[in-house]
Motif scaffolding. Structure first.
Motif, PDB file in Angstrom:
ATOM      1  N   LEU A  30       0.827  -1.210   0.000  1.00 41.24           N
ATOM      2  CA  LEU A  30       0.000   0.000   0.000  1.00 41.24           C
ATOM      3  C   LEU A  30       0.856   1.252   0.000  1.00 41.24           C
ATOM      4  CD1 LEU A  30      -2.947   1.042   0.127  1.00 41.24           C
ATOM      5  CD2 LEU A  30      -2.666   1.160   2.605  1.00 41.24           C
ATOM      6  N   THR A  33      -0.713   7.019  -2.600  1.00 45.38           N
ATOM      7  CA  THR A  33      -1.575   7.303  -3.745  1.00 45.38           C
ATOM      8  C   THR A  33      -2.638   6.236  -3.968  1.00 45.38           C
ATOM      9  OG1 THR A  33       0.028   6.318  -5.261  1.00 45.38           O
ATOM     10  CG2 THR A  33       0.136   8.702  -4.962  1.00 45.38           C
ATOM     11  N   ASP A  34      -2.409   5.020  -3.454  1.00 48.99           N
ATOM     12  CA  ASP A  34      -3.435   3.976  -3.568  1.00 48.99           C
ATOM     13  C   ASP A  34      -4.708   4.388  -2.838  1.00 48.99           C
ATOM     14  OD1 ASP A  34      -1.728   2.264  -5.015  1.00 48.99           O
ATOM     15  OD2 ASP A  34      -0.874   1.488  -3.154  1.00 48.99           O
ATOM     16  N   ASN A  38      -7.433   7.624  -5.049  1.00 47.37           N
ATOM     17  CA  ASN A  38      -8.681   6.975  -5.463  1.00 47.37           C
ATOM     18  C   ASN A  38      -9.912   7.448  -4.708  1.00 47.37           C
ATOM     19  OD1 ASN A  38      -7.993   4.954  -7.576  1.00 47.37           O
ATOM     20  ND2 ASN A  38      -6.516   4.346  -6.002  1.00 47.37           N
ATOM     21  N   ARG A  87       5.544   5.535  -0.193  1.00 43.91           N
ATOM     22  CA  ARG A  87       5.426   4.105  -0.496  1.00 43.91           C
ATOM     23  C   ARG A  87       5.252   3.244   0.751  1.00 43.91           C
ATOM     24  NH1 ARG A  87       9.718   6.066  -2.817  1.00 43.91           N
ATOM     25  NH2 ARG A  87      11.110   4.842  -1.547  1.00 43.91           N
ATOM     26  N   LEU A 114      -9.521  -0.284  -0.647  1.00 38.85           N
ATOM     27  CA  LEU A 114      -8.319   0.371  -1.172  1.00 38.85           C
ATOM     28  C   LEU A 114      -7.083  -0.085  -0.395  1.00 38.85           C
ATOM     29  CD1 LEU A 114      -9.548   4.073  -1.615  1.00 38.85           C
ATOM     30  CD2 LEU A 114      -9.231   2.344  -3.414  1.00 38.85           C
ATOM     31  N   CYS A 115      -7.229  -0.207   0.927  1.00 36.84           N
ATOM     32  CA  CYS A 115      -6.090  -0.586   1.768  1.00 36.84           C
ATOM     33  C   CYS A 115      -5.642  -2.025   1.539  1.00 36.84           C
ATOM     34  CB  CYS A 115      -6.435  -0.387   3.246  1.00 36.84           C
ATOM     35  SG  CYS A 115      -6.632   1.347   3.710  1.00 36.84           S
ATOM     36  N   HIS A 117      -6.298  -3.754  -1.339  1.00 37.97           N
ATOM     37  CA  HIS A 117      -6.150  -4.017  -2.771  1.00 37.97           C
ATOM     38  C   HIS A 117      -4.710  -4.432  -3.056  1.00 37.97           C
ATOM     39  CE1 HIS A 117      -6.993  -3.767  -7.010  1.00 37.97           C
ATOM     40  NE2 HIS A 117      -5.851  -3.117  -7.163  1.00 37.97           N
ATOM     41  N   GLY A 118      -4.542  -5.442  -3.840  1.00 32.94           N
ATOM     42  CA  GLY A 118      -3.198  -5.892  -4.179  1.00 32.94           C
ATOM     43  C   GLY A 118      -2.664  -6.962  -3.242  1.00 32.94           C
TER      44      GLY A 118
END
Length: 165
Positions: A30, A33-34, A38, A87, A114-115, A117-118
């Motif tokens: 995370l 900008t993530d 958004n 980052r 969002l937190c 995600h990924g």
């Protein structure tokens, strides 16, 4: 293994890295900008305005604060992101004031998504928030602790990196 032309340098680097304390890595995958980048996608009665980075309370930390300016009465939406750098996010706090339970759950589900995600976390953040926004609860997921708490007037979602706890 190839011999080093500078064995003393290699030994010095190895011993320095072996004795160094682990650096907090924040919420896995995370970046600021993530989240901040958004927020505009979440439908609220206005647009999120963000400021930051500004120095945080913790040494070396930075804050990014986003909110929807409103000239009318609540609801109000605010998100604070704290990180060592863009980052490395240590924690995210989303707060809703004057919103219904359903509106708070929708916003918190979006921010929690969002937190996480990924990550390969199987938790469905939207469903978890919806089930727990009224009672308050916490869960560990994706290298972070998610918790919801508050009152009817003000509710908060907090996502904290596991290595910060």
């Amino acid at each position: 293994i190839y011999p080093s032309h500078f064995p003393e340098l290699s030994e010095e680097l190895f011993s320095a890295s072996a004795s160094a304390e682990p650096v907090p890595r924040g919420i896995p995958g995370l970046g600021v900008t993530d989240v901040v980048g958004n927020l505009y996608r979440f439908p609220v009665g206005g647009r999120f305005v963000c400021r930051g980075p500004v120095p945080g309370d913790e040494a070396g930390s930075n804050l990014w604060v986003c909110s929807v300016p409103s000239e009318r009465p609540p609801p109000t939406y605010e998100v604070i992101v704290v990180g060592d750098d863009p980052r490395t996010v240590l924690w995210v706090r989303a707060t809703v004031r004057g919103a219904s339970e359903e509106a708070a759950a929708e916003f918190f589900g979006y921010v929690a998504g969002l937190c996480l995600h990924g990550t390969d976390e199987p938790l469905n953040p939207e469903a978890w928030v919806e089930a727990n926004v009224a009672s308050g609860e916490q869960v560990f997921a994706g290298g972070a602790e998610l918790s919801v708490y508050g009152t009817k007037e003000e509710r908060t979602l907090q996502v904290v990196a596991s290595d910060v706890l």
